[in-house]
Design a protein around this motif. Structure first.
Motif, mmCIF file in Angstrom:
data_model
loop_
_atom_site.group_PDB
_atom_site.id
_atom_site.type_symbol
_atom_site.label_atom_id
_atom_site.label_comp_id
_atom_site.label_asym_id
_atom_site.label_seq_id
_atom_site.Cartn_x
_atom_site.Cartn_y
_atom_site.Cartn_z
ATOM 1 N N THR A 9 50.804 36.948 38.133
ATOM 2 C CA THR A 9 52.244 37.714 37.817
ATOM 3 C C THR A 9 53.006 36.488 36.344
ATOM 4 O O THR A 9 53.541 36.666 35.691
ATOM 5 C CB THR A 9 52.900 38.353 38.402
ATOM 6 N N GLU A 29 35.838 42.390 31.656
ATOM 7 C CA GLU A 29 37.303 42.089 31.118
ATOM 8 C C GLU A 29 37.561 40.606 30.146
ATOM 9 O O GLU A 29 37.867 40.845 29.291
ATOM 10 C CB GLU A 29 38.922 42.278 32.246
ATOM 11 N N VAL A 74 50.984 35.876 33.876
ATOM 12 C CA VAL A 74 51.447 36.443 32.568
ATOM 13 C C VAL A 74 52.501 37.070 32.024
ATOM 14 O O VAL A 74 52.682 36.960 30.459
ATOM 15 C CB VAL A 74 50.918 37.904 33.111
ATOM 16 N N SER A 127 45.931 33.783 34.562
ATOM 17 C CA SER A 127 46.375 33.966 35.065
ATOM 18 C C SER A 127 46.324 35.703 35.522
ATOM 19 O O SER A 127 46.529 36.405 37.050
ATOM 20 C CB SER A 127 47.903 34.255 34.449
ATOM 21 N N ILE A 128 45.373 37.055 34.919
ATOM 22 C CA ILE A 128 44.942 38.103 35.324
ATOM 23 C C ILE A 128 43.895 37.911 36.092
ATOM 24 O O ILE A 128 44.105 38.576 37.231
ATOM 25 C CB ILE A 128 44.360 39.092 34.025
ATOM 26 N N GLU A 129 42.788 37.046 36.023
ATOM 27 C CA GLU A 129 42.078 36.828 36.711
ATOM 28 C C GLU A 129 42.657 36.036 38.243
ATOM 29 O O GLU A 129 42.051 36.409 39.417
ATOM 30 C CB GLU A 129 41.080 35.573 36.436
#
Length: 102
Positions: A21, A74, A24, A36-38
């Motif tokens: 988080t 994604e 991001v 970061s999403i991964e």
């Protein structure tokens, strides 16, 4: 000898999700945001699997596999967009890439 209990797994999952988080929220590079999403998705997968193991069910593990499939797609779409933007010699700054124009 028993391994770590559920609390430790959830603490690590929360830590991973928080790190993702922060990545991001603070970074401007699309590649770093994708990574970061991964990390966030891996933290949620760890929570799903730990709850699944704690309750003796397979539901969390199946859901984690579904999340991994979504994460793979994604990454493919995100990296494709990053390569397309880079080939057009545009800046890879998230604030400047807020609108897509043809």
């Amino acid at each position: 000898m028993m391994g770590p209990n559920l609390t430790w797994y959830l603490a690590v999952a929360t830590f991973l999700f928080a790190i993702g988080t922060l990545g991001v929220m603070l970074r401007r590079s699309p590649l770093i945001i994708l990574l970061s999403i991964e990390i966030m998705l891996n933290g949620s997968n760890l929570a799903f699997i730990s709850f699944s193991r704690h309750h003796g069910q397979l539901d969390g593990q199946v859901f984690a596999l579904a999340v991994m499939a979504v994460a793979a797609s994604e990454v493919v779409v995100g990296l494709g967009l990053i390569v397309a933007v880079h080939r057009r010699r545009l800046e890879l700054d998230v604030d400047k890439l807020s609108t897509l124009r043809g």
